[in-house]
Design a protein around this motif. Structure first.
Motif, PDB file in Angstrom:
ATOM      1  N   GLU A  22     -37.879  -9.662  17.558  1.00 25.71           N
ATOM      2  CA  GLU A  22     -36.689  -8.981  18.046  1.00 25.71           C
ATOM      3  C   GLU A  22     -36.304  -7.949  16.980  1.00 25.71           C
ATOM      4  N   ARG A  23     -36.048  -6.730  17.409  1.00 26.48           N
ATOM      5  CA  ARG A  23     -35.811  -5.698  16.422  1.00 26.48           C
ATOM      6  C   ARG A  23     -34.667  -4.772  16.810  1.00 26.48           C
ATOM      7  N   LEU A  24     -34.120  -4.162  15.785  1.00 33.26           N
ATOM      8  CA  LEU A  24     -33.022  -3.226  15.971  1.00 33.26           C
ATOM      9  C   LEU A  24     -33.351  -1.980  15.158  1.00 33.26           C
ATOM     10  N   LYS A  25     -33.209  -0.846  15.791  1.00 26.39           N
ATOM     11  CA  LYS A  25     -33.431   0.405  15.077  1.00 26.39           C
ATOM     12  C   LYS A  25     -32.161   1.250  15.211  1.00 26.39           C
ATOM     13  N   VAL A  26     -31.658   1.711  14.086  1.00 26.45           N
ATOM     14  CA  VAL A  26     -30.464   2.559  14.098  1.00 26.45           C
ATOM     15  C   VAL A  26     -30.817   3.897  13.475  1.00 26.45           C
ATOM     16  N   ILE A  27     -30.552   4.957  14.203  1.00 26.92           N
ATOM     17  CA  ILE A  27     -30.823   6.296  13.690  1.00 26.92           C
ATOM     18  C   ILE A  27     -29.526   7.091  13.721  1.00 26.92           C
ATOM     19  N   VAL A  28     -29.183   7.660  12.596  1.00 23.67           N
ATOM     20  CA  VAL A  28     -28.012   8.535  12.548  1.00 23.67           C
ATOM     21  C   VAL A  28     -28.490   9.908  12.107  1.00 23.67           C
ATOM     22  N   ALA A  29     -28.270  10.894  12.941  1.00 20.96           N
ATOM     23  CA  ALA A  29     -28.654  12.266  12.596  1.00 20.96           C
ATOM     24  C   ALA A  29     -27.381  13.073  12.421  1.00 20.96           C
ATOM     25  N   HIS A  30     -27.258  13.723  11.288  1.00 21.79           N
ATOM     26  CA  HIS A  30     -26.087  14.534  10.999  1.00 21.79           C
ATOM     27  C   HIS A  30     -26.532  15.982  10.898  1.00 21.79           C
ATOM     28  N   GLU A  31     -25.941  16.800  11.740  1.00 21.57           N
ATOM     29  CA  GLU A  31     -26.265  18.221  11.699  1.00 21.57           C
ATOM     30  C   GLU A  31     -25.049  18.962  11.151  1.00 21.57           C
ATOM     31  N   ARG A  32     -25.194  19.487   9.958  1.00 22.35           N
ATOM     32  CA  ARG A  32     -24.072  20.197   9.331  1.00 22.35           C
ATOM     33  C   ARG A  32     -24.102  21.666   9.755  1.00 22.35           C
ATOM     34  N   ARG A  33     -22.952  22.289   9.688  1.00 17.40           N
ATOM     35  CA  ARG A  33     -22.917  23.714  10.022  1.00 17.40           C
ATOM     36  C   ARG A  33     -23.600  24.536   8.937  1.00 17.40           C
ATOM     37  N   GLN A  34     -23.393  24.088   7.694  1.00 16.85           N
ATOM     38  CA  GLN A  34     -23.995  24.811   6.572  1.00 16.85           C
ATOM     39  C   GLN A  34     -24.750  23.828   5.696  1.00 16.85           C
ATOM     40  N   ARG A  35     -25.766  24.332   5.054  1.00 13.99           N
ATOM     41  CA  ARG A  35     -26.615  23.463   4.243  1.00 13.99           C
ATOM     42  C   ARG A  35     -25.871  22.797   3.092  1.00 13.99           C
ATOM     43  N   ASN A  36     -24.870  23.484   2.545  1.00  9.06           N
ATOM     44  CA  ASN A  36     -24.234  22.957   1.333  1.00  9.06           C
ATOM     45  C   ASN A  36     -23.009  22.079   1.598  1.00  9.06           C
ATOM     46  N   GLN A  37     -22.820  21.706   2.855  1.00  8.31           N
ATOM     47  CA  GLN A  37     -21.726  20.777   3.148  1.00  8.31           C
ATOM     48  C   GLN A  37     -22.077  19.385   2.617  1.00  8.31           C
ATOM     49  N   PRO A  38     -21.070  18.611   2.234  1.00  9.11           N
ATOM     50  CA  PRO A  38     -21.379  17.263   1.742  1.00  9.11           C
ATOM     51  C   PRO A  38     -21.915  16.372   2.860  1.00  9.11           C
ATOM     52  N   ASP A  39     -22.664  15.393   2.482  1.00 11.35           N
ATOM     53  CA  ASP A  39     -23.258  14.478   3.451  1.00 11.35           C
ATOM     54  C   ASP A  39     -22.855  13.048   3.087  1.00 11.35           C
ATOM     55  N   TYR A  40     -22.500  12.272   4.094  1.00 14.77           N
ATOM     56  CA  TYR A  40     -21.949  10.936   3.834  1.00 14.77           C
ATOM     57  C   TYR A  40     -22.836   9.831   4.394  1.00 14.77           C
ATOM     58  N   LEU A  41     -24.067  10.187   4.740  1.00 17.50           N
ATOM     59  CA  LEU A  41     -24.910   9.191   5.413  1.00 17.50           C
ATOM     60  C   LEU A  41     -25.226   7.982   4.525  1.00 17.50           C
ATOM     61  N   GLN A  42     -25.309   8.211   3.215  1.00 14.12           N
ATOM     62  CA  GLN A  42     -25.630   7.089   2.322  1.00 14.12           C
ATOM     63  C   GLN A  42     -24.493   6.040   2.329  1.00 14.12           C
ATOM     64  N   ASP A  43     -23.257   6.529   2.324  1.00 14.09           N
ATOM     65  CA  ASP A  43     -22.129   5.591   2.385  1.00 14.09           C
ATOM     66  C   ASP A  43     -22.034   4.952   3.766  1.00 14.09           C
TER      67      ASP A  43
END
Lengths: 84, 84
Positions: A22-43
């Motif tokens: 039995e398995r679970l896969k979670v994918i979160v894709a974050h598309e920022r408007r600009q490359r230099n915006q901060p990203d919070y996926l690690q938290d």
């Protein structure tokens, strides 16, 4: 949605040894408007694990985490194999 | 992982009107061992929203949710357009 099912099924078929798990896969894709915006996926990853643990028992050994960026996309992928 | 980036980029390119938006896509795929096992994705969806709201402001109008099952797969897809 059909395309998504095919995506996950094709991944499964590449690894037939895991068919009975039995398995679970979670994918979160974050598309920022600009490359230099901060990203919070690690938290976010830490919090997602806590939420999932409310529903299923997770052992650290059975979780694979991948976090990757390309341009203004970041993709977090969690693969959890649940204990039998 | 490369395949995932392409998956999300291809989806994006189909809808160029949204290019300047910041977006978040969450996909949870649950593969059960047997078809008749219970599924908790609907409850998980509510909790995922609460977690994401810790990081970004979400307006209910800007969230699309799709939950679908096929065989022993269930796939939950959340598409969030973030306010400018």
């Amino acid at each position: 949605m059909k395309k998504l099912f095919n995506f996950f099924k094709n991944e499964q078929e590449k690894n037939p040894a895991n068919v009975a798990k039995e398995r679970l896969k979670v994918i979160v894709a974050h598309e920022r408007r600009q490359r230099n915006q901060p990203d919070y996926l690690q938290d976010l990853q830490r919090d997602l694990m806590l939420v999932i643990q409310k529903y299923v028992e997770i052992e650290a050994d059975n979780v694979q985490v991948q976090l990757d960026s390309e341009g203004n996309y970041s993709v977090l992928e969690l693969n959890v194999t649940l204990p039998n």
